[in-house]
Design an enzyme around this catalytic site. Sequence first.
Site, mmCIF file in Angstrom:
data_model
loop_
_atom_site.group_PDB
_atom_site.id
_atom_site.type_symbol
_atom_site.label_atom_id
_atom_site.label_comp_id
_atom_site.label_asym_id
_atom_site.label_seq_id
_atom_site.Cartn_x
_atom_site.Cartn_y
_atom_site.Cartn_z
ATOM 1 N N VAL A 155 0.832 -1.201 0.000
ATOM 2 C CA VAL A 155 0.000 0.000 0.000
ATOM 3 C C VAL A 155 0.871 1.257 0.000
ATOM 4 O O VAL A 155 0.589 2.220 -0.726
ATOM 5 C CB VAL A 155 -0.988 0.001 1.189
ATOM 6 C CG1 VAL A 155 -1.806 1.294 1.218
ATOM 7 C CG2 VAL A 155 -1.922 -1.198 1.106
ATOM 8 N N CYS A 156 1.952 1.242 0.780
ATOM 9 C CA CYS A 156 2.842 2.413 0.811
ATOM 10 C C CYS A 156 3.481 2.646 -0.552
ATOM 11 O O CYS A 156 3.607 3.791 -0.993
ATOM 12 C CB CYS A 156 3.927 2.227 1.874
ATOM 13 S SG CYS A 156 3.267 2.192 3.563
ATOM 14 N N THR A 157 3.868 1.571 -1.209
ATOM 15 C CA THR A 157 4.459 1.701 -2.539
ATOM 16 C C THR A 157 3.441 2.292 -3.513
ATOM 17 O O THR A 157 3.760 3.228 -4.258
ATOM 18 C CB THR A 157 4.979 0.347 -3.040
ATOM 19 O OG1 THR A 157 5.972 -0.127 -2.123
ATOM 20 C CG2 THR A 157 5.578 0.456 -4.428
ATOM 21 N N LEU A 214 2.951 6.178 -2.550
ATOM 22 C CA LEU A 214 4.038 7.086 -2.880
ATOM 23 C C LEU A 214 4.328 7.112 -4.375
ATOM 24 O O LEU A 214 4.673 8.171 -4.920
ATOM 25 C CB LEU A 214 5.281 6.756 -2.060
ATOM 26 C CG LEU A 214 5.091 6.940 -0.538
ATOM 27 C CD1 LEU A 214 6.404 6.754 0.198
ATOM 28 C CD2 LEU A 214 4.478 8.274 -0.185
#
Length: 159
Positions: A52-54, A57
């Site tokens: 999810v962070c990838t 961002l």
Amino acid sequence: MQIPEVGEPAPGFTLPGTTVRDGARTDGEYALAAEIGRTVVLAFYPGDATPVCTAQLCSYQEELDDFGDLGAVVWGISPQALDSHAAFAHGSSLTFPLLSDPAGDVVRAYGLVAPGIGLRRSVFVIGPDGVVRWRHVGLVGLRFPKAATIRAQVEQLVA
């Protein structure tokens, strides 16, 4: 600490950070106070190179030129060390600064500590005057505001 409300001064901080551009890593200190006069987008995320962070961002990276055209800077903030940030930035082609908050001081100052999770995935738009102008604070951390939503908020500040 409480989550800063829209219209309140943003908690100040200075953190170490890293950028990776054209394969070259540059480390430095990033101070919110040094950005007075510019809009700053703070993207708090739980961890480097997680799915999810990838996605979050990388979606902001795709819109980075649009943010820059509006005079805004984007900073990612998470608890990982600079080496982890550099590997994440290199592997995901991220060119904006990733700041390291290993002690969680800034996460606490923004009221984003979530028991059992670590930190709440959140985005703050800080106006050129150092005041919180928009925020999105996640409850669970699986959702994040789209770049277009954030850009619309930044556009209102320059209108």
